[in-house]
Write an enzyme that holds these catalytic residues in place. Structure first.
Site: not given
Ligand code: XLS
Ligand code: NI
Ligand code: NI
Length: 452
Positions: A117, A120, A248, A287, A312, A323, A325, A355
């Site tokens: 991003h 970031d 996404e 997601h 991702d 989420d 992750d 991700d």
């Molecule tokens: C958040 C998203 C984010 C996107 C990029 O849940 O996964 O990380 O991949 O903005």
């Molecule tokens: Ni993502």
């Molecule tokens: Ni995410």
């Protein structure tokens, strides 16, 4: 005018490659018998599977936000991650130093791609002009690092969700002023992505949705979002950026409802607003599960519309409703993902972007390596298993058999688009009670387990 003199925006030549991870070597492939936690057991980048090297199939990317900026905080506790290279400041110099650390990380792991991003990689300045200038400074460093290492940008994106100005959304904000600010930010992020030779550009609509319908004009917001995307398409053409745009999908979090809620909703949106040819989807495992779907379902929906762009790669915890992750370590999952990827001919511009973040308790820099090694090994196994399933051909044969009545007679006529209800009636009257076959789910599941 910015308070940063131009000379300061140049990468610091004395700081070419950091040694933030002095005790970590380049991660070697040692094979399945190795007991070395800092070695790949299955990911052997040059090994050829189905006519391509593993590296070419999997196209792994590191996510700048998790690796460099993820503090490992959660809603109940502050960050725990140790980042000895980071001075914690918002200076350009610190941002440039992070970029060096990140490339050392990519290099040692053998990750060929990365994603970021805008906010970031560079801090937000006191105003938009200064933020743009800071971004330019880091982009220059990244450009230099890419040249030195051969690493590539899989995709860039703009962060339209962290700053308080975006509390009501960016491209769906109730404020036209915020919308304009979001547009300006995406314009700049597109330029940065283009400058770095990015292969694609992602839109994740983190706050493009609503908290409550009581204060929301959903119809208007969705139309604004579509106009926003059309402007982005026009600008992409203007600057000659040829990579695809990705949306996404995610159903919620931080919003109550996100407009790009799942693959079907995204495809509907793209078709409704005549954007299909410019977009593909970037599907994220966690997601998908938050949306109440399996990852495989989302991939199949995207692939069915010829819109599977990128992935991702992570996984959620099915017992936790957010989420999380987590790193993908489930071989069943990676096998399903790679089956879908191989089925549609492999990635073109996309890849597998991690991700994913470490658990809050895994706070040491070395944990970043363990986490990614595990994800890469899990996908290497998924790739090999998926290829073996395809080579063997039994699954394909079962599917072929299951749909065989569509290959001739009335089925073929329907598929050619030549049948009417009169034809169906005449056929049914003559054919009598149809014979149906078992779905054989358990047998197929057993078959898949033969490969694992
Ligand atoms: C958040 C998203 C984010 C996107 C990029 O849940 O996964 O990380 O991949 O903005
Ligand atoms: Ni993502
Ligand atoms: Ni995410």
């Amino acid at each position: 005018m910015s308070s940063y003199p131009t000379a300061f925006l140049r990468p610091n030549p004395t700081f070419i490659m950091s040694e933030a991870f002095p005790n970590v070597p380049k991660i070697p492939y040692e094979g399945p018998k190795s007991r070395n936690p800092l070695a790949f057991k299955h990911y052997n980048r040059d090994e050829v599977v189905a006519g391509k090297s593993m590296a070419e199939h999997l196209r792994f990317a590191g996510a700048y936000w998790h690796v460099m900026r993820g503090e490992l905080s959660d809603p109940f506790g502050k960050g725990t991650a140790l980042m000895p290279w980071d001075d914690g400041s918002n200076s350009l110099e610190n941002a440039q130093k992070r970029a060096h650390v990140f490339f050392e990380f990519l290099d040692k792991l053998g990750l060929d791609y990365y994603c970021f991003h805008d906010r970031d990689i560079a801090p937000e300045g006191k105003d938009l002009a200064e933020s743009n200038q800071l971004l330019d400074g880091v982009v220059e460093t990244l450009q230099q690092l890419q040249q030195q290492t051969g690493k590539k940008l899989l995709w860039g994106t703009a962060c339209l969700f962290t700053h308080p100005r975006y509390m009501h959304g960016g491209a769906t904000s109730c404020s036209a002023d915020v919308y304009a600010y979001a547009g300006a930010q995406v314009k700049k992020a597109l330029e940065a992505t283009h400058k770095l030779g990015g292969l694609g550009y992602t839109f994740w609509g983190g706050r493009e949705g609503y908290a409550t319908l009581w204060n929301t004009d959903m119809k208007r917001e969705r139309e604004h979002l579509a106009r926003f995307f059309h402007m982005c398409v026009a600008y992409k053409k203007e600057i000659g950026f040829t990579g695809p745009f990705y949306i996404e999908p995610k159903p919620q979090e931080p919003t109550t409802h996100q407009y790009d809620s799942d693959a079907e909703a995204c495809l509907n949106f793209l078709r409704e607003f005549d954007l299909m040819e410019h977009f593909k989807l970037n599907i994220e495992t966690n997601h998908a599960t938050l949306a109440g779907h399996s990852m495989r379902h989302e991939l199949a929906v995207a692939a069915g519309a010829d819109a599977l762009g990128s992935i991702d790669a992570n996984r959620g915890d099915l017992l936790v409703g957010w989420d999380t992750d987590q790193f993908p370590t489930d071989i069943y999952l990676t096998t399903e993902v790679m089956l879908e990827v191989l089925k549609c001919g492999g990635f073109t511009t996309g890849g597998l972007n991690f991700d994913a973040k470490r658990r809050r308790e895994s706070f040491e820099p070395i944990d970043l390596f363990y986490a990614h090694i595990g994800g890469m090994d899990a996908f290497a196994r998924g790739l090999k298993i998926a290829h073996a399933i395809r080579e063997d051909g039994r699954l394909e044969e079962i599917l072929k058999q299951r749909y065989s009545t569509w290959d001739s007679a009335i089925g073929a006529k329907v598929e050619r688009g030549e049948a009417t209800l009169h034809d169906l009636e005449a056929y049914a009257l003559k054919n009598g009670e149809p014979k149906v076959q078992s779905g054989r789910q358990e047998m197929i599941e057993n078959l898949i387990n033969e490969y694992l």
